[in-house]
Each structure stands twice: as C-alpha cells, then as structure tokens.
Design a protein around this motif. Structure first.
Motif, PDB file in Angstrom:
ATOM      1  N   ILE A 222      11.020   4.290   9.376  1.00 43.85           N
ATOM      2  CA  ILE A 222      10.220   3.123   9.848  1.00 43.85           C
ATOM      3  C   ILE A 222      11.211   1.916  10.733  1.00 43.85           C
ATOM      4  O   ILE A 222      10.819   1.478  11.500  1.00 43.85           O
ATOM      5  N   GLU A 223      12.346   1.872  10.058  1.00 40.09           N
ATOM      6  CA  GLU A 223      13.277   0.837  10.929  1.00 40.09           C
ATOM      7  C   GLU A 223      13.655   1.397  12.285  1.00 40.09           C
ATOM      8  O   GLU A 223      13.726   0.462  13.045  1.00 40.09           O
TER       9      GLU A 223
ATOM     10  N   GLU B 231       4.689  -6.442   6.549  1.00 39.74           N
ATOM     11  CA  GLU B 231       4.254  -5.765   5.345  1.00 39.74           C
ATOM     12  C   GLU B 231       3.276  -6.664   4.782  1.00 39.74           C
ATOM     13  O   GLU B 231       2.148  -6.309   4.256  1.00 39.74           O
ATOM     14  N   LYS B 232       3.785  -8.068   4.656  1.00 44.78           N
ATOM     15  CA  LYS B 232       2.843  -9.013   4.041  1.00 44.78           C
ATOM     16  C   LYS B 232       1.723  -9.381   4.763  1.00 44.78           C
ATOM     17  O   LYS B 232       0.678 -10.039   4.163  1.00 44.78           O
ATOM     18  N   GLU B 233       1.660  -9.276   5.929  1.00 42.98           N
ATOM     19  CA  GLU B 233       0.596  -9.334   6.811  1.00 42.98           C
ATOM     20  C   GLU B 233      -0.289  -8.100   6.981  1.00 42.98           C
ATOM     21  O   GLU B 233      -1.187  -8.226   7.869  1.00 42.98           O
ATOM     22  N   GLY B 234      -0.105  -7.048   6.310  1.00 44.75           N
ATOM     23  CA  GLY B 234      -0.886  -5.756   6.444  1.00 44.75           C
ATOM     24  C   GLY B 234      -0.344  -4.740   6.946  1.00 44.75           C
ATOM     25  O   GLY B 234      -0.914  -3.677   7.345  1.00 44.75           O
ATOM     26  N   LEU B 235       0.760  -5.062   7.928  1.00 46.63           N
ATOM     27  CA  LEU B 235       1.315  -3.759   8.711  1.00 46.63           C
ATOM     28  C   LEU B 235       1.981  -3.059   7.789  1.00 46.63           C
ATOM     29  O   LEU B 235       3.121  -3.213   7.844  1.00 46.63           O
ATOM     30  N   ASP B 236       1.470  -2.298   6.817  1.00 48.65           N
ATOM     31  CA  ASP B 236       2.565  -1.660   5.906  1.00 48.65           C
ATOM     32  C   ASP B 236       2.890  -0.092   6.228  1.00 48.65           C
ATOM     33  O   ASP B 236       2.680   0.232   7.243  1.00 48.65           O
ATOM     34  N   GLN B 237       3.810   0.234   5.209  1.00 50.26           N
ATOM     35  CA  GLN B 237       4.267   1.463   5.722  1.00 50.26           C
ATOM     36  C   GLN B 237       3.483   2.736   5.883  1.00 50.26           C
ATOM     37  O   GLN B 237       3.751   3.396   6.713  1.00 50.26           O
TER      38      GLN B 237
ATOM     39  N   THR C 253       0.981   6.012  12.518  1.00 47.37           N
ATOM     40  CA  THR C 253       1.198   6.092  13.851  1.00 47.37           C
ATOM     41  C   THR C 253       2.499   6.937  14.379  1.00 47.37           C
ATOM     42  O   THR C 253       2.286   7.382  15.552  1.00 47.37           O
ATOM     43  N   ILE C 254       3.397   6.956  13.595  1.00 48.54           N
ATOM     44  CA  ILE C 254       4.340   7.899  13.943  1.00 48.54           C
ATOM     45  C   ILE C 254       4.198   9.246  13.810  1.00 48.54           C
ATOM     46  O   ILE C 254       4.388   9.961  14.977  1.00 48.54           O
TER      47      ILE C 254
ATOM     48  N   PHE D 295      15.934  14.009   2.874  1.00 47.84           N
ATOM     49  CA  PHE D 295      14.822  12.955   2.130  1.00 47.84           C
ATOM     50  C   PHE D 295      13.819  12.357   3.055  1.00 47.84           C
ATOM     51  O   PHE D 295      13.674  11.107   2.514  1.00 47.84           O
ATOM     52  N   LEU D 296      13.543  12.664   4.104  1.00 46.93           N
ATOM     53  CA  LEU D 296      12.793  11.981   5.021  1.00 46.93           C
ATOM     54  C   LEU D 296      11.528  11.636   4.534  1.00 46.93           C
ATOM     55  O   LEU D 296      10.939  10.494   5.168  1.00 46.93           O
ATOM     56  N   SER D 297      10.925  12.043   3.702  1.00 55.41           N
ATOM     57  CA  SER D 297       9.602  11.654   2.938  1.00 55.41           C
ATOM     58  C   SER D 297       9.875  10.899   1.654  1.00 55.41           C
ATOM     59  O   SER D 297       8.665  10.579   1.065  1.00 55.41           O
ATOM     60  N   SER D 298      11.158  10.596   1.445  1.00 55.09           N
ATOM     61  CA  SER D 298      11.332   9.810   0.203  1.00 55.09           C
ATOM     62  C   SER D 298      11.905   8.514   0.599  1.00 55.09           C
ATOM     63  O   SER D 298      12.574   8.329   1.478  1.00 55.09           O
TER      64      SER D 298
END
Length: 346
Positions: free
Chosen positions: A146-147, A224-230, A236-237, A181-184
């Motif tokens: 995500i980063e 994330e606090k604004e709703g654009l969460d993980q 999208t990815i 570990f890409l899904s962890s």
C-alpha cells in the motif's frame, strides 16, 4: 539442539497457536510452490517482519531438510550499525539460526534509502551467486504494498508502477526474489515476532520525515480516517493488476513479432511496432527491451522513451541515443546497438 531455547524449535508448539500457524502455513505454501527443497537466503534486517521471516524459514528448513542462509546487511550508515547487526545476529541464535553479516564498504550519503536498497540487494545477490543459490526471501508485507502504491502515485506513475509487487520475480542478477508475506499485515507479523523474540530493531528512519516513505506512512493513516482504507486500496491495486496482465500479454506478443536479435548482437526493431500497436504497447516493449539489455533495475525516463517513439516515425529520422544505446534507421527497421563512451557503436 535444546528445545527450551526457542519456541520455534518445537514445531507443535508454534503451529498449535492459531496466529503463528496461519502465517506459517501461508509462508510454507508459497515457498513450496516457488522454491521447494532448494537452498535459499532469508534477508534479515532485525525488524519484526524479518524476524517472523526468520522463524518461518527455520521451521521450513527443518521440516523440508532445506538449507537456509540468514543474511544481515550492515549498511554502514549509522554510527552504531555494526553493533546493531551483531545484536540481530545474537537475537537469531534464539532459534538456533546462525546468521552471516555482510558489510557495505561504500559510504552512502546521497539518496540514502534508494542507494542503501540497491547496495543491499547487490551484496546479497553476490553472496547468492558465489554460493550457487538461486532464491532470496524478503519480508515485504501488505503495508509495503500500500505504501508503494501511494509513493508511486505521488510520482505520477502509470499502470506498471501502480501495480503491486509480485510474490516471485527475478532481479537483474538473475536471483529469484520471493515475498511470502505480501498478504500479511505488519501488525500481524509484529505479533508473530513477539511470540518468539523478546526484542527487535526499530529503524529510526521509519519515523523520519526526511524520507518520503515515512511521510507517506503518516498520510496513509490520515486517509484511512477519511474512509480511504486498506480494503479499497487493495481493490484498486487488484484491478490494476488485472489490466496489467492483459497489457503484458500483448507486450510479450509484440516482442516476439517485431524484435529480432542478430548474431552480431545487433537488435532489429520493425517499424510496424510503432505503426500497428497502441502507443502503450510500443512504449512498454521499448522500455522492457532497454531494461533487459542494460541489465538495470529500471528503464530510462518516460520522456526519453516517448521522444524515441516520436522520432522514429518522422520522415527525417536518422538516429537517437537512449539508455546507453544507439537507435539507427535501416530501411524499415530500427537497429539498436550498444554505444561506448566515445559514442561509437560496438
């Protein structure tokens, strides 16, 4: 081997725990598929995610009778880096894992994070080649995915850049990098590390606003606090990856159809590549070609590739230099040859 020295040495104890069991079984599935029983290197930084990687690698090696080489890189950047590396080395003895410390001799003072990463992969790849090892495990995780997305978005990256890291891919040294570990999430890996190791290294650069990744990490938390969460970012990815797979198919097709390598190592590119294919396909073919032939991690900048694509279609086109190569017109072909420092073809 003394059972009391480590929870990892007792497979049943480690695998009976729901959290560690789920992480290990996921790790085992990926490593079995991509490596099997062949030797591999586990890249250890001393952080919780890499310690979780070390623990899973240790169990995997004992269950599958596989040789694992635990490597710690001393980047020689911070004053106490050598001492820090030895602390990590000592920490790994808790799971009876004997690690080797590789020290980067060159002083890294500019573009620190990028150059540190480049030197790190180079020194570990050299170790692999010297010891005839073809696989390297890293502890990249979901948060890294995500980063990376945000970082590349901030730089205006296209589809290629915004797509996720692959579970397995070869680097320019022909070593296969495997990322189990890409899904962890990092949070989960911290919990795993805490169950086995009492301490781990905290890299001060992770919270230093001097570095883009640190600033992105804070921005991600606010978004994330604004709703654009993980979950939304991962969706999208995933959509981008689906589109990328389709483009990759046509890029591969075009490479076979329009590019030929002659005995003298001169490469012929059919002009029809630029006339018959969408510009995105032409762009990706040229970028991939230069990257492969130059053996670099990245292709030239987009501006240079677009200039080449535009130039070769002009009536007065004769020659363009890009990425250490000369592109010359010869009939209906573009001849790509390597150039030397005197700008002469070789």
């Amino acid at each position: 081997m003394k059972p009391k020295s480590s929870n990892v040495q007792n497979h049943n104890s480690f695998l009976q725990n729901k959290l560690t069991s789920e992480i290990y079984l996921q790790f085992e599935k990926i490593v079995k598929k991509n490596i099997g029983s062949k030797s591999f290197v586990a890249c250890i930084s001393g952080g919780p995610d890499s310690l979780a990687l070390a623990a899973c690698s240790k169990i995997y090696s004992e269950k599958n009778h596989t040789n694992v080489f635990y490597l710690i890189v001393d980047h020689n950047i911070r004053a106490n880096s050598a001492l820090e590396a030895k602390r990590v080395q000592k920490n790994l003895l808790k799971i009876s894992a004997k690690a080797k410390i590789l020290t980067i001799k060159k002083i890294i003072s500019r573009s620190i994070q990028k150059n540190a990463r480049d030197h790190r992969y180079k020194i570990m790849s050299d170790f692999c080649k010297k010891n005839k090892i073809s696989y390297m495990l890293t502890a990249h995780h979901l948060d890294d995915q995500i980063e990376n997305f945000y970082i590349r978005l901030s730089r205006g990256s296209g589809l290629q850049g915004l797509s996720s890291m692959k579970i397995a891919e070869k680097n320019k040294e022909k070593i296969t990098i495997v990322r189990p570990f890409l899904s962890s999430s990092k949070k989960i890996l911290i919990q795993v590390a805490k169950k086995i190791f009492t301490t781990f290294i905290k890299d001060p650069s992770n919270t230093n606003d001097r570095f883009l990744r640190s600033r992105i990490r804070k921005l991600k938390s606010n978004l994330e606090k604004e709703g654009l969460d993980q979950t939304r970012i991962l969706k999208t990815i995933d959509n981008l990856n689906t589109a990328k797979e389709a483009i990759d198919f046509y890029v591969c097709y075009s490479e076979k159809k329009y590019i030929q390598t002659k005995l003298n190592n001169k490469i012929q590119i059919d002009l029809k590549l630029f006339q018959e294919q969408p510009s995105e396909i032409s762009y990706r073919v040229i970028a991939s070609l230069i990257k492969k032939k130059s053996k670099k991690d990245y292709p030239p900048r987009a501006k240079g590739i677009l200039n080449l694509m535009d130039s070769v279609q002009k009536k007065n086109f004769k020659r363009v230099t890009l990425g250490g190569f000369m592109f010359n017109l010869s009939g209906k072909k573009i001849i790509m040859t390597k150039e030397n420092r005197n700008n002469k073809e070789i």
